[in-house]
Design a protein around this motif. Structure first.
Motif, PDB file in Angstrom:
ATOM      1  N   LEU A  75       0.819  -1.220   0.000  1.00  0.00           N
ATOM      2  CA  LEU A  75       0.000   0.000   0.000  1.00  0.00           C
ATOM      3  C   LEU A  75       0.852   1.269   0.000  1.00  0.00           C
ATOM      4  O   LEU A  75       0.528   2.227  -0.698  1.00  0.00           O
ATOM      5  CB  LEU A  75      -0.947  -0.004   1.202  1.00  0.00           C
ATOM      6  N   ASP A  76       1.945   1.281   0.771  1.00  0.00           N
ATOM      7  CA  ASP A  76       2.811   2.466   0.801  1.00  0.00           C
ATOM      8  C   ASP A  76       3.410   2.745  -0.576  1.00  0.00           C
ATOM      9  O   ASP A  76       3.443   3.893  -1.031  1.00  0.00           O
ATOM     10  CB  ASP A  76       3.943   2.284   1.819  1.00  0.00           C
ATOM     11  N   ARG A  77       3.864   1.703  -1.247  1.00  0.00           N
ATOM     12  CA  ARG A  77       4.460   1.885  -2.578  1.00  0.00           C
ATOM     13  C   ARG A  77       3.408   2.365  -3.576  1.00  0.00           C
ATOM     14  O   ARG A  77       3.663   3.266  -4.363  1.00  0.00           O
ATOM     15  CB  ARG A  77       5.088   0.571  -3.067  1.00  0.00           C
ATOM     16  N   ARG A  78       2.215   1.775  -3.523  1.00  0.00           N
ATOM     17  CA  ARG A  78       1.147   2.215  -4.438  1.00  0.00           C
ATOM     18  C   ARG A  78       0.782   3.673  -4.185  1.00  0.00           C
ATOM     19  O   ARG A  78       0.578   4.435  -5.116  1.00  0.00           O
ATOM     20  CB  ARG A  78      -0.086   1.315  -4.289  1.00  0.00           C
ATOM     21  N   LEU A  79       0.714   4.060  -2.911  1.00  0.00           N
ATOM     22  CA  LEU A  79       0.379   5.441  -2.574  1.00  0.00           C
ATOM     23  C   LEU A  79       1.466   6.393  -3.055  1.00  0.00           C
ATOM     24  O   LEU A  79       1.168   7.460  -3.594  1.00  0.00           O
ATOM     25  CB  LEU A  79       0.176   5.576  -1.064  1.00  0.00           C
ATOM     26  N   SER A  80       2.738   6.011  -2.907  1.00  0.00           N
ATOM     27  CA  SER A  80       3.839   6.868  -3.354  1.00  0.00           C
ATOM     28  C   SER A  80       3.865   7.017  -4.873  1.00  0.00           C
ATOM     29  O   SER A  80       4.395   7.984  -5.397  1.00  0.00           O
ATOM     30  CB  SER A  80       5.178   6.325  -2.860  1.00  0.00           C
ATOM     31  N   GLN A  81       3.271   6.058  -5.592  1.00  0.00           N
ATOM     32  CA  GLN A  81       3.197   6.129  -7.051  1.00  0.00           C
ATOM     33  C   GLN A  81       1.852   6.691  -7.526  1.00  0.00           C
ATOM     34  O   GLN A  81       1.509   6.590  -8.697  1.00  0.00           O
ATOM     35  CB  GLN A  81       3.394   4.739  -7.656  1.00  0.00           C
ATOM     36  N   SER A  82       1.095   7.278  -6.600  1.00  0.00           N
ATOM     37  CA  SER A  82      -0.217   7.884  -6.876  1.00  0.00           C
ATOM     38  C   SER A  82      -1.212   6.889  -7.462  1.00  0.00           C
ATOM     39  O   SER A  82      -2.046   7.236  -8.289  1.00  0.00           O
ATOM     40  CB  SER A  82      -0.069   9.091  -7.806  1.00  0.00           C
ATOM     41  N   LYS A  83      -1.137   5.645  -7.013  1.00  0.00           N
ATOM     42  CA  LYS A  83      -2.106   4.624  -7.417  1.00  0.00           C
ATOM     43  C   LYS A  83      -3.144   4.478  -6.314  1.00  0.00           C
ATOM     44  O   LYS A  83      -2.886   4.775  -5.152  1.00  0.00           O
ATOM     45  CB  LYS A  83      -1.402   3.284  -7.661  1.00  0.00           C
ATOM     46  N   ARG A  84      -4.321   4.012  -6.680  1.00  0.00           N
ATOM     47  CA  ARG A  84      -5.426   3.886  -5.736  1.00  0.00           C
ATOM     48  C   ARG A  84      -5.179   2.768  -4.731  1.00  0.00           C
ATOM     49  O   ARG A  84      -4.713   1.692  -5.095  1.00  0.00           O
ATOM     50  CB  ARG A  84      -6.720   3.607  -6.492  1.00  0.00           C
ATOM     51  N   ILE A  85      -5.529   3.056  -3.473  1.00  0.00           N
ATOM     52  CA  ILE A  85      -5.482   2.021  -2.440  1.00  0.00           C
ATOM     53  C   ILE A  85      -6.824   1.911  -1.715  1.00  0.00           C
ATOM     54  O   ILE A  85      -6.961   1.111  -0.801  1.00  0.00           O
ATOM     55  CB  ILE A  85      -4.358   2.274  -1.421  1.00  0.00           C
ATOM     56  N   ASP A  86      -7.824   2.712  -2.132  1.00  0.00           N
ATOM     57  CA  ASP A  86      -9.133   2.620  -1.505  1.00  0.00           C
ATOM     58  C   ASP A  86      -9.723   1.237  -1.777  1.00  0.00           C
ATOM     59  O   ASP A  86      -9.355   0.560  -2.732  1.00  0.00           O
ATOM     60  CB  ASP A  86     -10.068   3.726  -2.008  1.00  0.00           C
TER      61      ASP A  86
END
Length: 193
Positions: free
Chosen positions: A95-106
């Motif tokens: 989740l941290d990596r996805r968030l740092s790449q501006s990808k959705r985690i909702d």
């Protein structure tokens, strides 16, 4: 003395501001507190709820109808739909990596490792005839998977794993219980409420 106090004060304010930024970032990368939905795939229909246990770990509770091929114990019963009860701790690790790449985690959109425990019971079988029976069984399968969002409420999920299944055959009148290798291969599409 004034310079020392001023330096400590500025240092303290800087540490508090940095810790607040770190806390805000980590809170954004948490799994959902609770998410409820329905999924369907090749082999059934499932209702699920995921409860947050920690920032990246959830407990998924699932009730569903699984397609069930029963030819080993009761060959005349054929193809059935069995009610399945599943408890599955999941670790959403990226989740941290996805968030740092501006990808959705909702909606817990990310990759996960899980330990899937599924129970099938003859008492919960949806019967289409008098010959419809299954042997109670419990499968425990470590699984790797991923979930991604499609729009606001829809998602898809894929997973693969190899584990263990135990058939409680003695309870059904057979001479001995049986253990086998079990495979979890799923591709599902779902709707989150």
């Amino acid at each position: 003395m004034k310079n020392t106090v001023l330096t400590l004060l500025l240092f303290g304010i800087t540490c508090i501001a940095n810790s607040q930024n770190i806390t805000e970032t980590s809170q954004k990368s948490n799994v959902e507190k609770s998410t409820f939905g329905i999924q369907t795939g090749y082999a059934g229909l499932w209702i699920y709820n995921e409860f947050r246990l920690s920032n990246q770990i959830v407990l998924r509770a699932e009730l569903g109808l699984n397609a069930y091929d029963n030819d080993d114990f009761y060959p005349d019963a054929g193809f059935l739909f069995s009610t399945a009860i599943t408890l599955e701790p999941r670790w959403y690790y990226n989740l941290d990596r996805r968030l740092s790449q501006s990808k959705r985690i909702d909606n817990n959109s990310g990759n996960f490792f899980a330990l899937k425990a599924t129970f099938h019971s003859n008492d919960l079988l949806i019967k289409f005839g008098d010959d419809a029976r299954i042997v109670d069984n419990l499968a425990i399968i470590p699984t790797w998977g991923m979930r991604r969002n499609i729009g606001q409420h829809f998602n898809y999920e894929a997973g693969i794993g190899v584990g263990y299944i135990h058939y409680f055959a003695k309870n059904s009148g057979f001479t001995k219980n049986r253990d086998e290798t079990a495979i979890n291969l799923h591709l599902r599409i779902g709707y989150r409420f």
